[in-house]
Design an enzyme around this catalytic site. Sequence first.
Site, PDB file in Angstrom:
ATOM      1  N   ARG A 161       0.777  -1.103   0.001  1.00 23.27           N
ATOM      2  CA  ARG A 161       0.153  -0.541   0.088  1.00 23.27           C
ATOM      3  C   ARG A 161       0.449   0.685  -0.190  1.00 23.27           C
ATOM      4  NH1 ARG A 161      -4.598   1.802   4.075  1.00 23.27           N
ATOM      5  NH2 ARG A 161      -3.086   1.036   5.580  1.00 23.27           N
ATOM      6  N   ASP A 442      -3.606   2.805  14.369  1.00 21.80           N
ATOM      7  CA  ASP A 442      -3.325   3.834  13.523  1.00 21.80           C
ATOM      8  C   ASP A 442      -3.615   4.582  12.692  1.00 21.80           C
ATOM      9  OD1 ASP A 442      -4.997   3.185  11.907  1.00 21.80           O
ATOM     10  OD2 ASP A 442      -4.251   2.281  10.274  1.00 21.80           O
TER      11      ASP A 442
END
Length: 540
Positions: A161, A442
């Site tokens: 990603r 996150d």
Amino acid sequence: MVAGVQILSKSASQAQVEVLTDGALEFVAALHRTFEPTRQTLLAAREEAQRRLDSGVSLQFPEETAVIRADPTWLCAPPAPGLEDRRVEITGPTERKMVVNALNSGAKTFMADFEDSNAPTFANLLNGQINLRDAIRRQIDFEIGGKKYKLSENPAVLIVRPRGWHLDEPRVTVDNAPVSGSIFDFALYFYHNAHELVKRGSGPYFYLPKMEHYKEARLWNDIFLFAQSYVGLPHNTVRATVLIETLPAAFQMEEILFELRNHSSGLNCGRWDYIFSFIKRRRADRSAVLPDRKDVTMTVGFMDAYVRLLIKTCHRRKVAAMGGMAAQIPIKGDPKANDIAMAKVRADKLREVTYGHDGTWIAHPLINEIARSVFDQHMLGPNQYHVLREEFQVVASDLVNPNVPGKVTATGVRENTATVLAYCAAWLGGNGCVPLNFLMEDAATAEIARVQIWQWVHYATRTDTGEVITVEYVDKLTDEVTPEIKKLVPAAKEEHIKLVAQYLKKQIRREWPSEFLTSDFMPYLAAADGVGAKWHKSAL
């Protein structure tokens, strides 16, 4: 010494020498010169779209693409090698130990993350590229502290990603302009590894984050075509799964798949960023004020609608409909609490597989067995593309339904404040994946916490005990919580904790919250890497 390219970081390292080769930088420059004008146009279009939403224009399925949605004949590419069965995907940053443990976890795939679980220091980015390169070539084994880390014979399939379109990479410029973080991450990985991956029976596979319009997917598709031609790979070798994690993208799932169809491997329910986007994009709508973060679950109206639409859309086009993250991590030393947490994981995964998802995300290797057992029991084949879910009917109003049972509590405000302070302080110290209260947090969860606090202050929301959440309320709470952050994140520096506390106090006083905290704090990482102030702007 590539014409027009500058590396502004003052910290030379072996990783730079190995990754930032002339050939790789020429590729970065070619991508930048070809596609940067389009990226800037699309980012400006986001701002204009937000202005329309602020003025009261409601989100709808685009009229100009109705024919694409109505056409039942087009399908996406068949699964590429290794992507037929994705029942459990583990995610995490590209730190060397994490890469080995994730690839050995027993999960089907590993989403190696340069985005929300990675603090993008230059060292993290470049070392991450080295680690992925070494893993692909089975050269990643190492020993530290007497413990050996060795890649298994059958590791998970690798998916990468890159960062979202909104982030610049301020340490690398082409023709005196910062390159896109997306292009930088993609280019280095693709240039160094695409041929090797194909030779080993896999391919260059990606997760694409935070898109808000189908034209942003078109840009990625154009980049894939350019990149494959540049290195001499057949078109349609790349595969990309798009995270549907912004509210506007939920209205354009069909179109996003259509734009990427020959390179598509499906869509994913990026649940935490989606909640963040729901609040941010509806910032001018008082009716969209949400209760405590813990109450905004996958079963509430607007979240359930988005899941149902994603599964139906993906299976109509014969690609994977991936479920969301199980952020829980094992709780050591408290069997009762651990049993409760793991029961939540099972219930979440059972909901996903029975709805029709083809796989799910986990954040910790020890959660793999739980998620895998649920999918193995209820998904007997490699996927559920045949489960069309034609009974799922979702209209525009379902996707923006703000009715969420729950309350705003003093505890919820305090937990959000602590999450913002702790996560951002860790991020500034180079750690983008932080365990807090037995959840792996996150940037997405910190973003929810940040914009919720702003939203509650902006609309003078009352807690369930009648207290009005004001700037003074949050200021006082921030001052109370700040001394506790070192207990949550022992490695955090005091200067970073104080900086984040200042940042939060300024955020709640803004007319609108800033777009991304990672964009706000990126200048501090750039400055720490030795980049001069002319290349970045302060967040405060």
